[in-house]
Write a protein that holds these residues in place. Structure first.
Motif, mmCIF file in Angstrom:
data_model
loop_
_atom_site.group_PDB
_atom_site.id
_atom_site.type_symbol
_atom_site.label_atom_id
_atom_site.label_comp_id
_atom_site.label_asym_id
_atom_site.label_seq_id
_atom_site.Cartn_x
_atom_site.Cartn_y
_atom_site.Cartn_z
ATOM 1 N N LYS A 1 0.794 -1.146 -0.125
ATOM 2 C CA LYS A 1 0.023 -0.073 0.047
ATOM 3 C C LYS A 1 0.822 1.313 -0.033
ATOM 4 O O LYS A 1 0.271 2.424 0.186
ATOM 5 C CB LYS A 1 -0.993 -0.012 1.307
ATOM 6 C CG LYS A 1 -1.709 -1.355 1.321
ATOM 7 C CD LYS A 1 -2.605 -1.072 0.564
ATOM 8 C CE LYS A 1 -3.884 -2.244 0.949
ATOM 9 N NZ LYS A 1 -5.287 -2.122 0.005
ATOM 10 N N TYR B 1 2.545 0.999 4.143
ATOM 11 C CA TYR B 1 2.452 -0.274 4.889
ATOM 12 C C TYR B 1 2.066 -1.565 4.133
ATOM 13 O O TYR B 1 1.884 -1.371 2.722
ATOM 14 C CB TYR B 1 1.367 -0.306 5.996
ATOM 15 C CG TYR B 1 -0.108 -0.170 5.434
ATOM 16 C CD1 TYR B 1 -0.900 -1.236 5.494
ATOM 17 C CD2 TYR B 1 -0.642 1.123 5.386
ATOM 18 C CE1 TYR B 1 -2.176 -1.137 4.995
ATOM 19 C CE2 TYR B 1 -1.869 1.297 4.950
ATOM 20 C CZ TYR B 1 -2.640 0.166 4.654
ATOM 21 O OH TYR B 1 -3.997 0.243 4.235
ATOM 22 N N TYR B 2 2.189 -2.729 4.362
ATOM 23 C CA TYR B 2 2.099 -3.958 3.615
ATOM 24 C C TYR B 2 1.045 -4.836 4.204
ATOM 25 O O TYR B 2 1.118 -4.987 5.317
ATOM 26 C CB TYR B 2 3.348 -4.583 3.434
ATOM 27 C CG TYR B 2 4.378 -3.872 3.006
ATOM 28 C CD1 TYR B 2 4.835 -4.136 1.550
ATOM 29 C CD2 TYR B 2 5.399 -3.360 3.886
ATOM 30 C CE1 TYR B 2 5.923 -3.376 1.034
ATOM 31 C CE2 TYR B 2 6.540 -2.513 3.320
ATOM 32 C CZ TYR B 2 6.597 -2.579 1.973
ATOM 33 O OH TYR B 2 7.745 -1.826 1.504
ATOM 34 N N ASP B 3 -0.270 -5.159 3.662
ATOM 35 C CA ASP B 3 -1.221 -6.082 4.131
ATOM 36 C C ASP B 3 -0.623 -7.659 3.509
ATOM 37 O O ASP B 3 -0.706 -7.789 2.499
ATOM 38 C CB ASP B 3 -2.394 -5.855 3.513
ATOM 39 C CG ASP B 3 -3.199 -4.850 4.142
ATOM 40 O OD1 ASP B 3 -3.176 -5.192 5.518
ATOM 41 O OD2 ASP B 3 -4.142 -4.415 3.897
ATOM 42 N N ASP C 1 -1.855 -11.424 3.976
ATOM 43 C CA ASP C 1 -2.885 -12.692 4.121
ATOM 44 C C ASP C 1 -2.124 -13.808 3.773
ATOM 45 O O ASP C 1 -1.764 -14.172 2.401
ATOM 46 C CB ASP C 1 -3.974 -12.486 3.002
ATOM 47 C CG ASP C 1 -4.803 -10.911 3.514
ATOM 48 O OD1 ASP C 1 -5.037 -10.994 4.721
ATOM 49 O OD2 ASP C 1 -4.870 -10.186 2.797
ATOM 50 N N HIS D 1 -3.714 -12.960 8.850
ATOM 51 C CA HIS D 1 -3.662 -11.715 8.543
ATOM 52 C C HIS D 1 -2.712 -10.678 9.500
ATOM 53 O O HIS D 1 -2.801 -10.617 10.563
ATOM 54 C CB HIS D 1 -4.767 -10.726 8.129
ATOM 55 C CG HIS D 1 -4.819 -9.447 7.579
ATOM 56 N ND1 HIS D 1 -4.936 -8.444 8.397
ATOM 57 C CD2 HIS D 1 -4.430 -9.036 6.403
ATOM 58 C CE1 HIS D 1 -4.573 -7.319 7.785
ATOM 59 N NE2 HIS D 1 -4.552 -7.549 6.560
ATOM 60 N N VAL E 1 -0.572 -6.804 9.249
ATOM 61 C CA VAL E 1 -0.064 -5.655 8.560
ATOM 62 C C VAL E 1 1.551 -5.451 8.850
ATOM 63 O O VAL E 1 1.588 -5.464 10.330
ATOM 64 C CB VAL E 1 -0.843 -4.459 8.848
ATOM 65 C CG1 VAL E 1 -0.311 -3.059 8.512
ATOM 66 C CG2 VAL E 1 -2.434 -4.551 8.330
ATOM 67 N N LYS F 1 4.753 -2.646 8.840
ATOM 68 C CA LYS F 1 5.109 -1.238 8.415
ATOM 69 C C LYS F 1 6.344 -0.923 9.005
ATOM 70 O O LYS F 1 6.742 -1.547 9.936
ATOM 71 C CB LYS F 1 4.025 -0.273 8.958
ATOM 72 C CG LYS F 1 3.715 -0.237 10.331
ATOM 73 C CD LYS F 1 2.521 0.714 10.564
ATOM 74 C CE LYS F 1 2.445 1.038 12.239
ATOM 75 N NZ LYS F 1 1.708 2.054 12.584
ATOM 76 N N GLU G 1 -1.821 -7.843 15.339
ATOM 77 C CA GLU G 1 -2.418 -7.465 14.006
ATOM 78 C C GLU G 1 -1.377 -6.246 13.386
ATOM 79 O O GLU G 1 -1.516 -6.306 11.878
ATOM 80 C CB GLU G 1 -3.744 -6.437 14.485
ATOM 81 C CG GLU G 1 -4.848 -7.303 14.936
ATOM 82 C CD GLU G 1 -5.865 -6.536 15.669
ATOM 83 O OE1 GLU G 1 -5.871 -5.490 15.585
ATOM 84 O OE2 GLU G 1 -6.808 -7.218 16.125
ATOM 85 N N VAL G 2 -0.284 -5.858 13.991
ATOM 86 C CA VAL G 2 0.479 -4.965 13.332
ATOM 87 C C VAL G 2 2.022 -5.304 13.567
ATOM 88 O O VAL G 2 2.150 -5.530 14.760
ATOM 89 C CB VAL G 2 0.171 -3.586 13.597
ATOM 90 C CG1 VAL G 2 1.335 -2.586 13.001
ATOM 91 C CG2 VAL G 2 -1.139 -3.240 13.244
#
Length: 190
Positions: free
Chosen positions: A52, A55-57, A59, A86, A88, A90, A101-102
């Motif tokens: 993005k 950041y990078y998603d 999955d 999943h 994220v 960054k 989550e991050v």
């Protein structure tokens, strides 16, 4: 080349948008992770990384089977694995994995190795109890277990006519007299 170099995702040189990666987790992957629990593995991993810009998603889709030891009879037990993960990713000042989550990685890192993420994801997909379905355990071992069964009954999970190891035999009502005395004490207190 390191043991997990194939799991390295080059982030800074990744084009923006959707990027796909595929991995296969074999027995050697778990040997390299020094996991003694997994005897064999045939797991496919599909990873989609959406760059993005800021950041990078990530999955992960993980599907396949693991072979582990049955806790009851010690024979091989195939466990299906079908899970998703999943996260994220960054850039930040320093490495920070405090959140589920991050994930923050230092700005000077060009890549991220996802081997340990994959390992954790697969290991969390394994059920706590590693046992064959009722009647599928090695019969010879089940017979030995019945002969040497512990005196206590596990967690009250028995059905009438079923023993601790799910192979039939002694009734669940054949309770050690000490447990019966304890049950009477608790009933009197209620």
């Amino acid at each position: 080349m390191g043991k997990f170099s194939e799991f390295k995702i080059m982030l800074k040189s990744m084009p923006k948008g959707r990027n796909e990666f595929n991995f296969t987790l074999t027995k050697q992957f778990f040997v390299n992770m020094e996991s003694t629990e997994v005897r064999d593995s045939d797991i496919a991993v599909d990873l989609i990384v959406d760059n993005k810009g800021e950041y990078y998603d990530f999955d992960f889709k993980v599907n396949g089977t693991l072979t582990i030891v049955c806790d009851r009879c010690l024979d091989d037990l195939e466990i299906p694995v079908d899970t998703e993960y999943h996260i994220v990713v960054k850039y930040g000042e320093e490495y920070n994995d405090a959140s589920d989550e991050v994930l923050e990685i230092p700005e000077n890192e060009n890549s991220l190795n996802v081997a340990y993420m994959l390992y954790d994801t697969v290991m969390l997909a394994i059920p706590i109890k590693h046992v064959h379905p009722t009647g599928k355990c090695n019969r010879a071992m089940s017979q030995i277990l019945r002969q040497h069964r512990a005196e206590d009954i596990e967690d009250g999970e028995l059905l009438e006519g079923e023993d601790v190891y799910g192979e039939g035999g002694e009734s669940a009502t054949d309770i050690d007299p000490r447990w019966e005395q304890l049950r009477k004490l608790t009933e009197n207190n209620n």
